[in-house]
Design a protein around this motif. Structure first.
Motif, short mmCIF file in Angstrom:
data_model
loop_
_atom_site.label_atom_id
_atom_site.label_comp_id
_atom_site.label_asym_id
_atom_site.label_seq_id
_atom_site.Cartn_x
_atom_site.Cartn_y
_atom_site.Cartn_z
N LYS A 124 4.22 31.67 31.77
CA LYS A 124 3.80 32.49 32.90
C LYS A 124 2.80 31.68 33.69
N LYS A 125 2.83 31.86 34.97
CA LYS A 125 1.96 31.07 35.83
C LYS A 125 0.52 31.25 35.42
N VAL A 134 5.21 35.82 37.56
CA VAL A 134 5.78 34.56 38.07
C VAL A 134 5.98 33.63 36.89
N TYR A 135 7.25 33.22 36.74
CA TYR A 135 7.59 32.32 35.63
C TYR A 135 7.81 30.90 36.16
N GLU A 155 9.74 27.42 39.92
CA GLU A 155 9.01 28.69 39.82
C GLU A 155 9.89 29.85 40.35
N LYS A 170 9.74 34.39 40.79
CA LYS A 170 9.01 35.66 40.62
C LYS A 170 10.01 36.73 40.20
N TYR A 171 9.70 37.36 39.10
CA TYR A 171 10.66 38.32 38.54
C TYR A 171 10.17 39.74 38.76
#
Length: 723
Positions: free
Chosen positions: A670-671, A698-699, A720, A722-723
């Protein structure tokens, strides 16, 4: 041994006879000075200095064509050169200078024939040759010094000079015998018959000492000839015979024979049909004076009553004889008769006239009706009368008001009974201190092997005798004469050293007239020596791995004539190469260092740096080998991450073409959190689908691979989503 002793004794006796002949010639030319000797001429100072005219020892060469072969004869000019040649032999090289009517410089780069060592026969070979010609023993004895006696350390100077003179005499007589018999000349290592010749071709032969250590001390000789170029053998030009008391002085002109005949056979007869030799040996010219135009031999007669006839023919250095020339018969005279003798000749530069005076035996003045004066351009004629009327008995002086530059005079005595008696020719030359014009228009070429051909414009003077050629390595040093005789043609062949750092060679030409006036030097002509010496080799000072590639550093060539550098990389694994740099240092200097960023890891490399000069000569430096391996490869760049919000999935895909992948390592976080290994995947897996992700985060993803050979890629850039 008894036979050898006899032949050595014969050698001594023959030398004595030859010496006697020379003395007779001297006595003859001196005894009737007015009848035989040419008029006194003033020789002006020459243009080049004595040191410039001095040349080192050399080998004289002549050749003659036979259609299907060429005969080549040579002789060293000094005793030392002859002794070196006897010991080490000679080297013969033949170059083709003309083929199919064209000059091909490429043919001059390499000899078409090389005979490495031509040596005299061994003693067994000489014994075989003696069976057919006993004179071979004389040459063998001279070559092998069979009667040599060492001189002690306390010997006097006169003793050493005496021995030197003996050796000079031996050499001279041995070379003389070689002229009479070509088989002996071959046995002495002084002749070669080239049978491998082609019609229509023209060759240049170069003869040098085979011993390389002596070559620089004896200048090679060379001659240019074609197979069809056979020397025409002229008849000797008998000027006349002076009949004396039980003696006959035979005089002949030798100017047309120079370079053709080395000796003469003189024969005599009492019936003009059956002739016998008048001398035990052929007659050799008795002077080495370049100005000598005639030779003479005084023959003894048994009485003054019988008619005597003479005939003569010349002998070439190849043992050939020319045609006979027959002289009018005569008989000895009791005391002096009417024959006039020209005593002197002089010229007046102001009035431009020539005057001769003559005399005759006054006891016969009552028989003389008068005299006539004749003139010709050459000693052999034709003569024309220039006295307009018969001169009186008391008239013994005549002035020619319209002389040429060169004049041959004869005085004809006319008797009261109608008989005539002619004097011998007498040469009078106008005082000529005006030299010819300096030669112009010099041009030339030099081959890669060092052959030089010079040509220049022909001078227009009517009294031109020939040319001399001088050479120097730079304009500040004295020019040295390299032509050993007057050149009658406006061309010259030379050989120069090419394996030297001296880049130029310079030539000057001088014209010479018949009065030996030398012109000023021509303008110096510069020829560039063929550049066969490669540049100094450059040097690699470093070849090592650095971050991002391979660092190369080098020192350029020290030669100033380099016009091109080429830097190459060679892959030792497959032999492939790649040019990294190519530049001309004269136009665009390049810093002597480079980082090769195009090298591929996992390979063994080495580098070459080639320096080339303006003549195309090249030299190459090699670096050491560099094993280009850091254990890391370039990161995976074909890495994609795609989010599907409807399916609530994230699909990752990647590829690493061109390499054998063993394992994939997929990283995730994870960010804001540390990146950790998320999955370890087999080599064939190139996609991954994520469906268990927390919403609203955000992964971040990265990937790397391990490859065959225990190396791995660098970790990829962060992707990157964003989920």
């Amino acid at each position: 041994m008894k036979k050898y002793g006899y032949m050595v004794l014969a050698f001594v006796l023959l030398c004595g006879v030859a010496h006697a002949q020379v003395r007779q010639v001297t006595r003859s030319t001196g005894g009737e000075r007015g009848a035989i000797k040419a008029g006194v001429r003033k020789v002006p100072p020459v243009a080049p200095t004595a040191s410039e005219l001095a040349t080192k020892d050399f080998i004289a060469v002549v050749a003659d064509g036979r259609g299907d072969s060429i005969l080549v004869r040579w002789s060293p000019a000094s005793l030392t050169g002859w002794q070196w040649g006897n010991k080490g032999g000679y080297r013969l090289e033949r170059f083709t200078v003309l083929k199919n009517g064209k000059v091909d410089d490429a043919l001059l780069r390499k000899p078409s024939l090389v005979v490495d060592t031509i040596r005299p026969l061994n003693k067994a070979g000489w014994e075989e040759l003696m069976r057919t010609d006993e004179r071979a023993a004389i040459v063998s004895s001279a070559i092998y010094n069979e009667d040599f006696k060492p001189v002690g350390s306390n010997a006097t100077m006169s003793a050493m000079i005496n021995i030197k003179e003996q050796y000079d005499a031996k050499m001279g007589f041995a070379l003389f015998i070689c002229d009479l018999n070509p088989r002996i000349a071959k046995g002495a290592g002084l002749m070669y018959v080239d049978r491998a010749v082609q019609p229509g071709e023209r060759y240049l032969y170069r003869i040098s000492l085979a011993d390389k250590g002596k070559q620089g001390r004896v200048q090679p000789g060379h001659v240019v000839i074609s197979p069809a170029q056979r020397q025409q053998l002229p008849k000797p030009a008998i000027v006349g015979i002076e009949w004396g008391d039980r003696a006959a002085s035979v005089v002949w002109d030798i100017r047309n024979d120079v370079g053709i005949y080395t000796a003469y056979y003189l024969e005599k007869s009492t019936d003009s049909v059956h002739f016998t030799m008048a001398t035990d040996l052929p007659i050799v010219c008795g002077s080495a004076n370049k100005a000598q135009t005639r030779n003479a031999y005084v023959d003894s007669l048994t009485d003054n009553t019988g008619m005597v006839y003479y005939r003569m023919r010349g002998i070439t250095p190849f043992g050939e004889t020319g045609e006979y020339v027959y002289a009018a018969g005569g008989r000895g005279r009791n005391g002096f008769e009417i024959l006039p003798v020209i005593k002197s000749g002089s010229t007046d530069s102001k009035t431009k006239t020539a005057t001769i005076t003559w005399g005759f035996n006054q006891a016969f003045s009552g028989e003389v009706r008068g005299f006539e004066v004749l003139k010709a351009k050459a000693a052999e004629g034709p003569y024309t009368e220039i006295s307009t009327q018969l001169l009186g008995v008391g008239d013994t002086v005549f002035t020619d008001k319209a002389p040429e530059a060169s004049n041959y005079y004869k005085v004809k005595a006319v008797s009261k009974l109608g008989g005539v008696a002619l004097s011998f020719p007498y040469l009078v030359m106008l005082a000529d201190a005006e030299p010819p014009a300096a030669p112009t228009g010099i041009s030339g070429k030099v081959s890669d092997s060092g052959w030089v051909r010079l040509v220049w414009r022909q001078n227009g003077e009517k009294d031109l005798l020939g040319y001399k050629v001088f050479r120097a390595n730079n304009l500040k040093e004295a020019f040295t004469e390299i032509s050993h005789a007057f050149l009658t043609r406006n061309e010259y062949y030379d050989t120069i050293e090419v394996n030297t750092l001296t880049k130029q060679v310079y030539y000057k030409v001088v014209a010479v007239d018949i009065n030996y006036n030398l012109s000023a030097y021509s303008e110096p002509f510069e020829l560039k020596r063929p550049d066969i010496v490669p540049p100094a080799k450059p040097l690699f000072t470093k070849a090592s791995m650095v971050k991002g590639g391979i660092l190369l550093e080098w020192q350029p060539s020290a030669s100033e004539d380099v016009v091109k550098y080429v830097l190459q990389r060679i892959n030792k694994k497959d032999g492939s190469s790649k040019v990294l740099l190519n530049w001309n240092p004269q136009k665009k200097p390049v810093s002597p260092e480079l980082v090769d960023t195009t090298a591929v890891q996992g390979n063994m490399y080495y580098y070459t740096l080639t320096a080339t000069d303006g003549a195309g000569n090249a030299t190459t430096a090699h670096s050491g080998e560099v094993d280009y391996e850091t254990g890391l490869r370039k990161p995976v760049t074909d890495f994609k991450v795609i989010a599907d919000t409807k399916q609530r999935t994230v699909t990752l895909s990647w590829a690493y073409p061109g390499s054998k992948v063993e394992t994939w390592y997929l990283y995730r976080c994870k960010k804001g959190e540390p990146m950790v290994i998320y999955q370890t995947l087999e080599r064939d897996v190139t996609t991954w689908v994520e469906n268990r992700l927390a919403v609203g985060f955000v992964y971040q993803y990265q990937i790397k691979a391990t490859l065959k050979g225990d190396v791995q890629t660098q970790i990829s850039r962060v992707m990157e989503v964003k989920y």
